[in-house]
Design an enzyme around this catalytic site. Sequence first.
Site, short mmCIF file in Angstrom:
data_model
loop_
_atom_site.label_atom_id
_atom_site.label_comp_id
_atom_site.label_asym_id
_atom_site.label_seq_id
_atom_site.Cartn_x
_atom_site.Cartn_y
_atom_site.Cartn_z
N ASP A 94 2.63 -2.24 -7.35
CA ASP A 94 2.36 -0.80 -7.26
C ASP A 94 3.42 0.02 -7.98
OD1 ASP A 94 0.32 -1.52 -5.64
OD2 ASP A 94 1.35 -1.01 -3.77
N1 LIG Z 1 10.33 0.19 0.20
C1 LIG Z 1 9.84 0.94 1.15
O1 LIG Z 1 10.57 1.58 1.87
C2 LIG Z 1 8.36 1.00 1.37
C3 LIG Z 1 7.91 1.58 2.55
C4 LIG Z 1 6.52 1.67 2.78
C5 LIG Z 1 5.65 1.21 1.83
N2 LIG Z 1 6.10 0.67 0.68
C6 LIG Z 1 5.13 0.27 -0.33
O2 LIG Z 1 5.33 -1.05 -0.72
C7 LIG Z 1 4.96 -1.18 -2.11
C8 LIG Z 1 6.11 -1.81 -2.78
O3 LIG Z 1 5.77 -2.03 -4.12
P1 LIG Z 1 6.16 -3.37 -4.83
O4 LIG Z 1 5.86 -3.16 -6.25
O5 LIG Z 1 7.55 -3.78 -4.46
O6 LIG Z 1 5.21 -4.45 -4.16
P2 LIG Z 1 3.61 -4.48 -4.05
O7 LIG Z 1 3.00 -3.42 -4.86
O8 LIG Z 1 3.31 -4.51 -2.60
O9 LIG Z 1 3.25 -5.81 -4.74
C9 LIG Z 1 3.82 -7.00 -4.31
C10 LIG Z 1 3.22 -8.09 -5.14
O10 LIG Z 1 3.95 -9.28 -4.90
C11 LIG Z 1 3.07 -10.36 -5.06
N3 LIG Z 1 3.54 -11.47 -4.23
C12 LIG Z 1 3.46 -11.58 -2.91
N4 LIG Z 1 4.01 -12.74 -2.51
C13 LIG Z 1 4.44 -13.36 -3.62
C14 LIG Z 1 5.08 -14.62 -3.86
N5 LIG Z 1 5.43 -15.43 -2.87
N6 LIG Z 1 5.39 -14.93 -5.16
C15 LIG Z 1 5.04 -14.08 -6.15
N7 LIG Z 1 4.43 -12.93 -5.98
C16 LIG Z 1 4.14 -12.56 -4.71
C17 LIG Z 1 1.71 -9.88 -4.66
O11 LIG Z 1 0.76 -10.33 -5.59
P3 LIG Z 1 0.04 -11.73 -5.39
O12 LIG Z 1 -0.63 -11.64 -4.07
O13 LIG Z 1 -0.91 -11.79 -6.56
O14 LIG Z 1 1.10 -12.74 -5.47
C18 LIG Z 1 1.80 -8.34 -4.76
O15 LIG Z 1 0.95 -7.82 -5.75
C19 LIG Z 1 4.67 0.20 -2.64
O16 LIG Z 1 3.31 0.45 -2.71
C20 LIG Z 1 5.31 1.09 -1.60
O17 LIG Z 1 4.66 2.34 -1.47
C21 LIG Z 1 7.44 0.54 0.44
#
Ligand SMILES: NC(=O)c1ccc[n+]([C@@H]2O[C@H](COP(=O)([O-])OP(=O)(O)OC[C@H]3O[C@@H](n4cnc5c(N)ncnc54)[C@H](OP(=O)(O)O)[C@@H]3O)[C@@H](O)[C@H]2O)c1
Lengths: 463, 463, 141, 141
Positions: free
Chosen positions: B392
Amino acid sequence: MSAEMTGFAYLIASVLFILALRGLSSPDTARMGSRYGIIGMTIAVGTTLLDPSVVSFELIMLGILIGGTIGTVVARKIEMTALPQLVAAFHSLVGLAAVFVATAAFYNPEAYGIGERGDIKIASVIEMSLGLAIGAITFSGSIIAFAKLQGLMSGNPITFPMQHLVNGLIGLAIVVFVIMLTSVQSAGVFWTLAALSFAIGFLLIIPIGGADMPVVVSMLNSYSGWAACGIGFTLANPALIVTGALVGSSGAILSYIMCKGMNRSMISVLLGGFGGDPGKSVNVSMLNQNAKSGAADDAAFLMRNASKVIIVPGYGMAVAQAQHAVREMADLLKAEGVDVSYAIHPVAGRMPGHMNVLMAEANVPYDEVFEMEEINHEFSTADVAYVIGANDTTNPVAKTDPSSPIAGMPILDVDKSGTILFVKRSLSPGYAGVDNPLFYADNTMMLFGDAKIMTEKIAQALA
Amino acid sequence: MSAEMTGFAYLIASVLFILALRGLSSPDTARMGSRYGIIGMTIAVGTTLLDPSVVSFELIMLGILIGGTIGTVVARKIEMTALPQLVAAFHSLVGLAAVFVATAAFYNPEAYGIGERGDIKIASVIEMSLGLAIGAITFSGSIIAFAKLQGLMSGNPITFPMQHLVNGLIGLAIVVFVIMLTSVQSAGVFWTLAALSFAIGFLLIIPIGGADMPVVVSMLNSYSGWAACGIGFTLANPALIVTGALVGSSGAILSYIMCKGMNRSMISVLLGGFGGDPGKSVNVSMLNQNAKSGAADDAAFLMRNASKVIIVPGYGMAVAQAQHAVREMADLLKAEGVDVSYAIHPVAGRMPGHMNVLMAEANVPYDEVFEMEEINHEFSTADVAYVIGANDTTNPVAKTDPSSPIAGMPILDVDKSGTILFVKRSLSPGYAGVDNPLFYADNTMMLFGDAKIMTEKIAQALA
Amino acid sequence: MDMDVTSLQDQASKVATDAANLFEEAQKLANQATHLADMAVAGVDGSMDFLSLFTVFVLSCFVGFYVVWSVTPALHSPLMAVTNAISSVIIVGGLLAAGHMDMDFSAVMGFMAVTLASVNIFGGFIVTQRMLVMYKKKNRG
Amino acid sequence: MDMDVTSLQDQASKVATDAANLFEEAQKLANQATHLADMAVAGVDGSMDFLSLFTVFVLSCFVGFYVVWSVTPALHSPLMAVTNAISSVIIVGGLLAAGHMDMDFSAVMGFMAVTLASVNIFGGFIVTQRMLVMYKKKNRG
Ligand SMILES: NC(=O)c1ccc[n+]([C@@H]2O[C@H](COP(=O)([O-])OP(=O)(O)OC[C@H]3O[C@@H](n4cnc5c(N)ncnc54)[C@H](OP(=O)(O)O)[C@@H]3O)[C@@H](O)[C@H]2O)c1
Ligand SMILES: NC(=O)c1ccc[n+]([C@@H]2O[C@H](COP(=O)([O-])OP(=O)(O)OC[C@H]3O[C@@H](n4cnc5c(N)ncnc54)[C@H](OP(=O)(O)O)[C@@H]3O)[C@@H](O)[C@H]2O)c1
C-alpha cells in the site's frame, strides 16, 4: 467573582499568552496569535479590577490613559530601523514597573495579603526583593543599552580597574541585604537594596560594547520575565508566573541563538570589552591591495544578464533604510525573468529577525526570504550575489583563521557564486572589526556608496 | 517526610518523566531519557511508600515482586515483531489497575482522604468514576485489540444491527450512572457503572478491523493517560496528572499521525467496518495482466550493477522476520560499492516506528534509515528500489484514483526509480485491499516468495 | 422555705446541666472547626486544591503536545512502550490502598492494582531499553 | 438552714458563672478555629500555595522552552516585541496597589507601575501588530 473564578480567569489569560507565542511559529498564524495576547491581557487586567480589594479606580484609569497614550503614540511613530532601541526602552519600563510594584508591596503588604507593614511573611519578602533587585537591574541595564543603541552615549566599552571585583562585591552586598530584609524590614534596608541593584545593572552593562547590545537587550528581556515571576510568587498569581517563565525563556533562547550565530560564549559577551564603535579598528594593511570597484551601470548589466541573483542584506542596509529600494530593484530584475531570492544570516543586522522585518516592511513576500541553512547550498548555482551592507556574515576568515574574533561563526557562502557585488561605503570592516578578504577576490566587484542611493541608481539603470 | 517535601518529590518525578519523553527526540539521548523515566518512577513509588498512611508493606512487596517478575520475563522473551500486541496487552493492565484503584477509593475513601464510605466528596466521586469508566474501557478495548492482533480472534470487523444506537444508549447510561453515583454512593451503582464501561469498551472495538488496531491501540494509550489524570485529580497528586497528560497527548498524537499517514479520519477508523484480514478482498481481474517475475539471481545481478539502491521495507518483512537477511544483503551490496539506504513510510508495518525498530534490531545504523519526506526525491536517482513486503505504501493508485480507499495517502515514489523489485508471495493486495498497478509496470520485476527466504537467496547470489 | 431550697437546687442543677450541654456543644463546634481547619491546612501544605491541579493539567497538556511532537518518528515504537510504562504511575493509588492499616477488600484491590501496574512498569521499561540499545549510529557490523 | 440555702445559692451561682465562662471560652475557641478554617479555605480556593506555584513555574519553563524554539527565525523581532508586551502583565501588581482604599505612598507607586506597564502593553502590542501586518505571502506589489 468568586476566588475560584478569578483563578480560572488568570489560567485562561496564561493559556492565551502561550497561544500568542505559539502563533509566531508561522507568519500565517502570527497575527491571530498577537490578538490572543491582547485578549489575554484584557482578561488579566479585567479580572484584577474585579478583585474586591480594588475599590478606587481614578488612579488606575489615569495611569492606563497616560501610559496607553504614550505607548500608542510611540509605537505608531517609531521607525522600524529603531526597533532595537525601542525594545530596550520598553524593557527599562517593565523593570521600573516591577520596582514600583515591589515598593508598593513593601509599604502596603495588606493590599497583597502577604502580612503587615514591617511584618511581611519571609517567603514573600524574598520573592519581593528578588522582584525588586531583578527589576532594578533590568531598568538601569536597559537604560544604558538604550543610550548606546540610540547613540546617546558612546558605544565603546567603558572599563575601569578592578571592575569585576567591584561588581562581585556589590553582588554580594545585594545577597546580604536580601537576607537582612527578611528580619529587618526597614525602609533603609529596602532602599539600599534598590540602590545597589540599580548600580549593578549600570556597572554590568557599561563595559559591554555597543554592538553587543542586542545580546544584552535579549538577556534583559529574559530578566524582566524572571522579575515578573518573582512578583507572581509574591502575589500568588499563576498568570504572572506563566508569563514570566515564557518571557524568561524567550530572552534566554534568543541570547543563546545570537551567541551561537556569532560563535561567542555568553560569558565573553557579559564580561564585556568587545565590539566598540565599528570602524575604529580598521586594519589598513590590506587597503593597498587591489579591490575592483564598479559603477551602478556595471552592476545593472551583470544582474540583468544573470539567471539567478541572491540578495544578502546586512546591517548597512538597515542603516541606509535601503529595503524599499532593494525591493524595487528586485521587482525590475524579476520582470526581466531573473530568479531573485534573499539570504538572511541568523545574526545579520543588529537584532534577531532584524532583516526579516525590514524585508517584510518593503513588501517582500516572506516565501522569497530564506534562512541561511535553507539557501546556503544555492550560492554555487547563483550568478550574482548582491551583498548590501553586510560584511561579517559573509567573511570567509571565520572559516580559515581560527584566531580571528569571528572564527567558527557560520557564514553565508557568497564566495561560491559567479560574481559578488558588495554595496558599502568603503573597505572598512563591519561590527567585528575584521577585514574581509572577499573584497579583493577576483570575482568581486565593490559598489562604493550609500546602500540606498547605489541601489536606486542600479534600479534606474535597469528600468 | 513533610507534606511539602512529598510535593516536591512528586514534582521531580514529573519532570523526570517529561525528560524521559524529551530524550526520545534523538536516538543518541533516548537511552538516557528512559533512565530518567526509571528514576522518576522510583522516586514516585518511594515517596508514596514514605507516606504516613502507608503502614503495611507485605501486600505491596508481594505485588511488586509478582508483577515485576512477570513483567521482566515477558519483556525479555517477547519477539520485536510482536510489539503491537504486547503494547495492547500492557494497556489493558493499566486500564484494569485504574479500575482497581477507583474501587479501592470507593470502598476505603479514608485512605485517600476524600471523605467517608458512602459520603465521598462530589468532586472526588466524579473524578473517581471518570477514572473507573475510562480505565474499564481501556481494559476491555485493549483486550479485544490484543486478541485481534495476536490472531486469537478474527481480525474481521464484527458488526451487528443498530450498533451505533446501542453504543449511544450505553454511553448515555454511563453518564447517568456517574451522576447518580454523586448522590447514591451504593455498591450497586458503582458496579453497574463498571460493567457498562467494560461493555462499551468491548462493543466499541469489535467492529474495528484488525488492521486498524494500531490506531486503536494508540487511542487506548491516550485513554489510559486520561484515566491516570482522573485518578490524579482524585488523589490530588500532580505527578499523576502530569504523567497522565503526557501519555494522553502521546497516544492522541500518534493516532493522529497514523490517520494522516493513511489519509483517513479518526472518525472513520472508530466507526469501524474497515480493514479485515488482508487478502480477503483480492480483485482478481488484474491477475490476468502480465506481471514480469524474476529469480533471486536476476535481482542480484541488477543490484550488483546498480550504483544506488533504496530498500523499502513493509509489513511483509516484519511477518517474515527478514530484517537480518536484508541487512546482510545490504552489507554485501555495500562491499561492492553500491550506495544503499532505507526508506520508511510513516505507516509502514503495523505500528508507528515499526520498521525503524526492526532495522535497528538488525543493526542497521539509524543514519542510513530515512523518513519518507527525507528520501522521496531520491528515488528518481536510484537505479533499483528493493520493495520488500511493502505494498500500500508504494501504491500510485493513492495519487491517481480519488475513489480508492487509500486516495490521498502519501506514498513512496518507488515508480521513479530505474527498476522496481517487489518481494512478496503473490499478487494479492496489502492491508487496504487495493490492487497495486505497479506490479504490472514495465520496469517492475516481481520476486515471488517469502521475504526472508528470497532475500537470503539474493545474498547467496551476491556473495 | 424547703420548697424554695428544693426549687433553687433544681434550678441550679438545671442551669449547671444547661451550661454543661452548651459547653459540650461549643466544644463539638470547636472540634469541627479545628478539623475543618486541619483539613484545609492539609490542603494548603500537602495536597493541592482543584484550581492548582487544573492549572497543572492544562500546562502539562501543552508540555505533552510539544514534547511528543519533538519525538523523532524513528522512535515512535519506543515512545509507545515508554508511555505505557510511565502511565503505570497510577501504582501510587494502589500503594495507598494496599499499604493501609486494615486488610480489607480495598487493600486487596490495592494489591491487585500494584501487581498489574508493576507488570507494566518493569515490562514497559525493559522493552523500551531493549529497543533503544538496538539504535546505533555508524556501522559496526 | 438559712446558711445552707445561701451557700447553695452561692454555689449554684458560682456553677452558673463557671459554666458561662466555660461557654464563652469554648465559643472563643470555636471562633478562632472557624477563623483559621476560613483563612485556610481562602488559601485553598483563592490563591495558590507555594508548592502549586512552583509546580506551575517548572511546567511553564518547559512550555516556554518549547514554544519559543518553535518560533520561526523570521519572526524573532516580533517575538521580542510581544514578550515585551506580555511581560507587562505585572500591571496586575500595580492595579492592586493603585486601587486600594487609601490614597497613600503605596497607591502612588501602584499608579506609576500601572502607567509604565500601560506604555509597554499598548506600545508592545501595537509595534507587534505593525510588524506582523507587513509579513505577506505571495507577491502583490
Ligand atoms: N504503521 C502503522 O502504524 C499502521 C497502522 C494502521 C494501519 N497501517 C496500514 O498498514 C499498511 C502498511 O503498508 P505496507 O506497505 O507496510 O504493507 P501492506 O500494504 O499491508 O502490504 C504488505 C505486503 O506484504 C506481503 N507479505 C506478507 N507476508 C509476507 C511474507 N512472509 N513474505 C513476503 N511478503 C509478505 C503481502 O503480500 P503477499 O500476501 O502477496 O505476500 C502484502 O501485500 C498500510 O496500508 C497502512 O495504512 C499501518
Ligand atoms: N543580528 C543580531 O542579532 C546581532 C546581534 C549582535 C551582534 N551582531 C553582529 O552584527 C554583525 C552583523 O553582520 P552584518 O554582515 O549584517 O553587518 P556588519 O558586518 O556589521 O557590516 C555592516 C557593513 O555595512 C556597511 N554600511 C554601514 N552603513 C552603510 C550605508 N549607509 N550604506 C552602505 N553600507 C553601509 C559598513 O561598511 P562601510 O562602513 O564601508 O559602509 C559595514 O561593513 C555580525 O558581526 C553580528 O555578529 C548581530
